[in-house]
Scaffold this active site. Structure first.
Site, PDB file in Angstrom:
ATOM      1  N   ARG A 119       7.787   7.042 -11.492  1.00 23.82           N
ATOM      2  CA  ARG A 119       6.809   7.559 -12.441  1.00 23.82           C
ATOM      3  C   ARG A 119       7.274   8.841 -13.148  1.00 23.82           C
ATOM      4  NH1 ARG A 119       2.119   6.768  -7.982  1.00 23.82           N
ATOM      5  NH2 ARG A 119       3.998   6.674  -6.692  1.00 23.82           N
ATOM      6  N   GLY A 165       7.868  13.690   0.716  1.00 22.59           N
ATOM      7  CA  GLY A 165       8.660  14.772   0.141  1.00 22.59           C
ATOM      8  C   GLY A 165       8.132  15.316  -1.167  1.00 22.59           C
ATOM      9  N   ALA A 196      24.462  55.315 -31.994  1.00 24.25           N
ATOM     10  CA  ALA A 196      23.971  54.049 -32.559  1.00 24.25           C
ATOM     11  C   ALA A 196      25.109  53.261 -33.199  1.00 24.25           C
ATOM     12  CB  ALA A 196      22.902  54.342 -33.606  1.00 24.25           C
TER      13      ALA A 196
HETATM   14  C1  UD1 Z   1       1.678   7.633  -0.426  1.00 20.52           C
HETATM   15  C2  UD1 Z   1       0.671   7.026   0.578  1.00 20.52           C
HETATM   16  C3  UD1 Z   1      -0.745   7.304   0.087  1.00 20.52           C
HETATM   17  C4  UD1 Z   1      -0.950   8.785  -0.068  1.00 20.52           C
HETATM   18  C5  UD1 Z   1       0.120   9.400  -0.962  1.00 20.52           C
HETATM   19  C6  UD1 Z   1      -0.006  10.904  -0.896  1.00 20.52           C
HETATM   20  C7  UD1 Z   1       1.751   5.039   1.519  1.00 20.52           C
HETATM   21  C8  UD1 Z   1       1.802   3.555   1.517  1.00 20.52           C
HETATM   22  N1  UD1 Z   1       0.882   5.607   0.670  1.00 20.52           N
HETATM   23  O1  UD1 Z   1       1.507   6.960  -1.669  1.00 20.52           O
HETATM   24  O2  UD1 Z   1      -1.696   6.787   1.021  1.00 20.52           O
HETATM   25  O3  UD1 Z   1      -2.226   9.045  -0.610  1.00 20.52           O
HETATM   26  O4  UD1 Z   1       1.437   9.025  -0.531  1.00 20.52           O
HETATM   27  O5  UD1 Z   1       1.043  11.605  -1.434  1.00 20.52           O
HETATM   28  O6  UD1 Z   1       2.458   5.668   2.286  1.00 20.52           O
HETATM   29  N2  UD1 Z   1       9.576   6.961   0.011  1.00 20.52           N
HETATM   30  C9  UD1 Z   1      10.731   6.623   0.677  1.00 20.52           C
HETATM   31  N3  UD1 Z   1      11.061   5.307   0.791  1.00 20.52           N
HETATM   32  C10 UD1 Z   1      10.281   4.315   0.315  1.00 20.52           C
HETATM   33  C11 UD1 Z   1       9.074   4.654  -0.342  1.00 20.52           C
HETATM   34  C12 UD1 Z   1       8.753   5.991  -0.479  1.00 20.52           C
HETATM   35  O7  UD1 Z   1      11.469   7.492   1.150  1.00 20.52           O
HETATM   36  O8  UD1 Z   1      10.641   3.147   0.498  1.00 20.52           O
HETATM   37  C13 UD1 Z   1       9.238   8.376  -0.119  1.00 20.52           C
HETATM   38  C14 UD1 Z   1       9.191   8.849  -1.565  1.00 20.52           C
HETATM   39  O9  UD1 Z   1      10.458   9.321  -1.982  1.00 20.52           O
HETATM   40  C15 UD1 Z   1       8.130   9.939  -1.535  1.00 20.52           C
HETATM   41  C16 UD1 Z   1       7.234   9.541  -0.369  1.00 20.52           C
HETATM   42  O10 UD1 Z   1       7.939   8.600   0.387  1.00 20.52           O
HETATM   43  O11 UD1 Z   1       8.663  11.222  -1.268  1.00 20.52           O
HETATM   44  C17 UD1 Z   1       5.923   8.931  -0.849  1.00 20.52           C
HETATM   45  O12 UD1 Z   1       6.189   7.845  -1.697  1.00 20.52           O
HETATM   46  P1  UD1 Z   1       5.297   7.584  -2.990  1.00 20.52           P
HETATM   47  O13 UD1 Z   1       5.818   6.377  -3.661  1.00 20.52           O
HETATM   48  O14 UD1 Z   1       5.134   8.812  -3.773  1.00 20.52           O
HETATM   49  O15 UD1 Z   1       3.900   7.206  -2.282  1.00 20.52           O
HETATM   50  P2  UD1 Z   1       2.482   7.186  -2.940  1.00 20.52           P
HETATM   51  O16 UD1 Z   1       2.358   5.978  -3.791  1.00 20.52           O
HETATM   52  O17 UD1 Z   1       2.206   8.483  -3.559  1.00 20.52           O
HETATM   53 CA    CA Z   2       3.434  10.371  -3.960  1.00 19.98          CA
END
Ligand code: UD1
Ligand code: CA
Length: 461
Positions: free
Chosen positions: A16, A106, A385
């Site tokens: 995103r 993260g 100056a």
């Molecule tokens: C996630 C939570 C959601 C919460 C939100 C809050 C899940 C399924 N959902 O959604 O309930 O409200 O965070 O911030 O956990 N990442 C990995 N490997 C992956 C997928 C993600 O390392 O395969 C890491 C991303 O880099 C990121 C973090 O996990 O730092 C969260 O991933 P993101 O895709 O942002 O999750 P959300 O859709 O925000």
């Molecule tokens: Ca997130």
């Protein structure tokens, strides 16, 4: 304290963000996003960290190792981003024998260390298996919603895309920050499936699985919802950055710094400001800038890695990089200090003065329209100056030395390499090409002549 390891999830690209750079590397308030959760874990007293990396793992590892050279951080690689449950499982080996883990997304730059401590306490209080961090917010869109059971413990988390209209109305959101007993967590994660809207392995499923196994899932509610700011896209990045800058300004004001119109001032997290210093609107302090006590930093001034002593006055719209201003020195308005410039104690530069790799000695002054490059200026020197050090012949940079007590008249060019001796004078308009002996007067002017009656004769023509 029990042996706790923090697992920080940062393997996703951050789709995103619409960026070629991994999300954790994007900077806000002077630090990459990934810096903030790591610092929160360390400040909460968690000594060991495992960072789950995937996209641009080399760059992320290098960045983290640079910022935290002494911390115990290991890296676990998640080759394919199959979801947050899968990501946490990738950390299993690196976590090793730790009793407990704290798992953090993260992308939560405002989460504070006290919240992690509160979360660990909530986990202990609910039986020590699992606890989640939540916040009650006005706009829950995009977050997982926390569904509580009758006793007030968490029974499941539903993601936005999987939620029913009624569940979407739940204002209590999941932050993506959990505490758990390590062996319980990993064995539960093993049984998470991907039967959901995104076909991903969701970490959030461990809540329902833990409850079904007969354990209570504790909840830690954030005391202040700004900590829940996640960064998924650039708008959220801007919002989180604003909150970080605001928090930094509030802390400094609490410590005795005056900040006029704080919402217009950008002070990076690693910058220090001493008490009774006054900061005017539009000031930016970056990259470890340190300012002493009782200084004034004028409107629109930008300091990048600048060391400022006590009682220093910087008038508006000055720009300085990698430089030093010692106690009681003054600069601006419109001063430009380029790298490796030093204003010694009580020295002064004024408007449209540029310095680069130069030292202006104690009590010395260059008040107007001057360039000092590769120069060493002694104490109590007056630079008139329009003085220019001609330090560059198109190929080489060369030094200029001006010794203590010298007086440089206005509109002087000092053609380097050249030296002006102690207490010497240089007459206005001189082009100095040879060293000036101590105490001498250097002059290189064409004699002034007068043509009498010129104006009248010209009019007659
Ligand atoms: C996630 C939570 C959601 C919460 C939100 C809050 C899940 C399924 N959902 O959604 O309930 O409200 O965070 O911030 O956990 N990442 C990995 N490997 C992956 C997928 C993600 O390392 O395969 C890491 C991303 O880099 C990121 C973090 O996990 O730092 C969260 O991933 P993101 O895709 O942002 O999750 P959300 O859709 O925000
Ligand atoms: Ca997130």
């Amino acid at each position: 304290m029990k042996d706790v390891t923090a697992i920080i999830l940062a393997a996703g690209l951050g789709t995103r963000m619409k960026s070629n750079r991994q999300k954790g590397l994007h900077s806000l308030a002077g630090r990459p996003l990934i810096f903030y959760p790591i610092r929160a874990a360390l400040e909460a007293g968690i000594g060991r960290l495992v960072l789950v990396v995937g996209h641009q793992s080399d760059e992320v590892e290098e960045c983290v190792s640079d910022i935290f050279p002494d911390a115990d951080i290991s890296f676990a690689v998640q080759e394919k981003q199959l979801g947050t449950a899968h990501a946490a499982l990738c950390a299993r080996e690196a976590v090793g024998e730790s009793d407990d883990v704290v798992v953090l997304n993260g992308d939560l730059p405002l989460l504070g260390p006290d919240s992690l401590k509160g979360l660990m306490d909530a986990c202990t209080a609910s039986g020590g298996m699992l606890a989640v961090t939540t916040a009650v917010v006005d706009e829950p869109f995009g977050f997982g919603r926390v569904i509580r059971d009758k006793s007030g413990l968490a029974s499941r988390i539903v993601e936005e895309k999987d939620a029913s209209p009624a569940q979407r109305k739940v204002p209590e959101i999941n932050l993506g920050v959990y505490a758990a007993r390590a062996d319980h967590l990993f064995s539960t994660l093993d049984s998470v499936g991907d039967g959901n809207a995104k076909k991903e392995f969701y970490f959030t499923d461990v809540v329902e699985l833990t409850k079904k196994a007969g354990h209570g899932v504790g909840i830690f509610v954030l005391p202040d919802e700004t900590q829940a700011r996640q960064v998924n896209d650039r708008v959220e990045l801007a919002v989180a950055e604003e909150a970080l800058y605001r928090a930094r300004a509030l802390r400094l004001m609490a410590e005795g710094v005056t900040i006029h119109r704080p919402e217009s001032v950008l002070i990076d997290d690693d910058c220090e400001v001493g008490r009774d210093t006054e900061i005017w609107p539009g000031v930016e302090l970056h990259a470890g800038t340190r300012i002493g006590v009782g200084c004034t930093i004028g409107t629109g001034t930008i300091l990048d890695n600048v060391e400022v002593g006590d009682g220093v006055l910087i008038r508006p719209y000055s720009v300085m990089t990698d430089s030093v201003m010692e106690d009681e020195s003054q600069a601006g308005p419109f001063t430009h200090l380029r790298p490796q410039s030093t204003l010694k104690h009580g020295s002064k530069v004024g408007n449209f003065v540029e310095m680069k790799k130069s030292v202006l000695g104690p009590g010395s002054k260059a008040s107007h329209l001057t360039y000092l490059g590769d120069s060493s200026v002694g104490s109590e020197v007056n630079i008139g100056a329009g003085t220019i050090t001609c330090n560059y012949d198109g190929v080489h940079k060369m030094p200029t030395t001006i010794e203590d007590g010298a007086f440089i008249g206005s509109d002087t060019q000092l053609v380097a390499p050249v030296k002006v001796g102690k207490d010497a004078y240089v007459g206005a308009g001189t082009t100095v090409t040879k060293d000036v002996p101590d105490g001498a007067l250097a002059l290189s002017r064409v004699q002034q002549t007068h043509i009498m009656g010129y104006a009248v004769n010209r009019k007659k023509k």
